[in-house]
Write a protein that holds these residues in place. Structure first.
Motif, PDB file in Angstrom:
ATOM      1  N   ALA A  18       8.095  -5.674 -13.331  1.00  0.00           N
ATOM      2  CA  ALA A  18       7.361  -4.464 -12.967  1.00  0.00           C
ATOM      3  C   ALA A  18       8.091  -3.230 -13.491  1.00  0.00           C
ATOM      4  O   ALA A  18       9.313  -3.139 -13.434  1.00  0.00           O
ATOM      5  CB  ALA A  18       7.208  -4.374 -11.456  1.00  0.00           C
ATOM      6  N   PRO A  62       2.112  -6.521 -13.794  1.00  0.00           N
ATOM      7  CA  PRO A  62       3.369  -6.655 -14.520  1.00  0.00           C
ATOM      8  C   PRO A  62       3.362  -7.797 -15.531  1.00  0.00           C
ATOM      9  O   PRO A  62       2.574  -8.736 -15.416  1.00  0.00           O
ATOM     10  CB  PRO A  62       4.405  -6.929 -13.432  1.00  0.00           C
ATOM     11  N   GLY A  71      -0.661  -1.243 -17.324  1.00  0.00           N
ATOM     12  CA  GLY A  71      -0.612  -0.362 -16.165  1.00  0.00           C
ATOM     13  C   GLY A  71      -1.052   1.046 -16.506  1.00  0.00           C
ATOM     14  O   GLY A  71      -1.349   1.364 -17.664  1.00  0.00           O
ATOM     15  N   GLN A  90      -0.277  -1.371 -11.753  1.00  0.00           N
ATOM     16  CA  GLN A  90       0.003  -2.257 -12.872  1.00  0.00           C
ATOM     17  C   GLN A  90      -0.194  -3.727 -12.563  1.00  0.00           C
ATOM     18  O   GLN A  90      -0.189  -4.139 -11.406  1.00  0.00           O
ATOM     19  CB  GLN A  90       1.437  -2.038 -13.354  1.00  0.00           C
ATOM     20  N   THR A 130       8.960   0.766 -13.331  1.00  0.00           N
ATOM     21  CA  THR A 130       9.008   1.916 -12.428  1.00  0.00           C
ATOM     22  C   THR A 130       8.992   3.178 -13.282  1.00  0.00           C
ATOM     23  O   THR A 130       9.489   3.192 -14.410  1.00  0.00           O
ATOM     24  CB  THR A 130      10.271   1.908 -11.547  1.00  0.00           C
ATOM     25  N   ALA A 134       8.093 -11.391 -12.258  1.00  0.00           N
ATOM     26  CA  ALA A 134       7.159 -10.313 -12.613  1.00  0.00           C
ATOM     27  C   ALA A 134       7.984  -9.083 -12.976  1.00  0.00           C
ATOM     28  O   ALA A 134       8.656  -8.511 -12.122  1.00  0.00           O
ATOM     29  CB  ALA A 134       6.231 -10.009 -11.448  1.00  0.00           C
TER      30      ALA A 134
END
Length: 142
Positions: free
Chosen positions: A42, A24, A137, A22, A44, A40
């Protein structure tokens, strides 16, 4: 003779982490000391069972103590094999008083999934996490 019930063991649901590739979403953040920075956000991904995934976007406590604290993360996904699509909203800061959950489990179906990530404010803090840039992503759902 007295019958006794055996103590029930707690059921543990284990989730298998899924590799995510990805870029982010990024947010401009300012601390209480007026120190600017970038966060950032991100995403999961974990899989509790085939065809289902759990999204999360956890943020560190020091990020949650900035102007990002009331932000929410929106994840829009599409399984390119099955066509399953949808969106999920998660709260990155655990201790922030917001009814949005910190994780969201969705049915993506098995196969390659693409997603986009955007940051938005909450009802309590509409400008939290702004300005921001969206992210993208992909992952393969089991």
């Amino acid at each position: 003779m007295t019958a006794t019930a055996a103590a029930a063991e707690p059921v543990t649901i284990s989730e298998t982490p899924v590799a995510v590739f990805q870029l982010p979403a990024h947010s401009f953040v300012v601390s209480g000391l007026v120190v600017p920075g970038i966060h950032a956000a991100a995403v999961t991904v974990a899989s509790p069972e085939p065809g289902r995934v759990t999204f999360a976007a956890p943020a560190r406590p020091e990020v949650c103590a900035t102007t990002f604290g009331g932000a929410l993360v929106r994840i829009d996904y599409l399984n390119v094999t099955t066509g399953a699509a949808g969106s999920a909203m998660v709260r990155p800061c655990e201790n922030f008083l917001e009814p949005t959950p910190t994780t969201a489990t969705v049915n993506t179906g098995p196969g390659p999934v693409v997603f986009s990530v955007s940051l938005t404010g909450s009802a309590y803090s509409p400008t939290a996490g702004q300005p921001s840039l969206p992210g993208v992503g992909t992952f393969t759902a089991p």
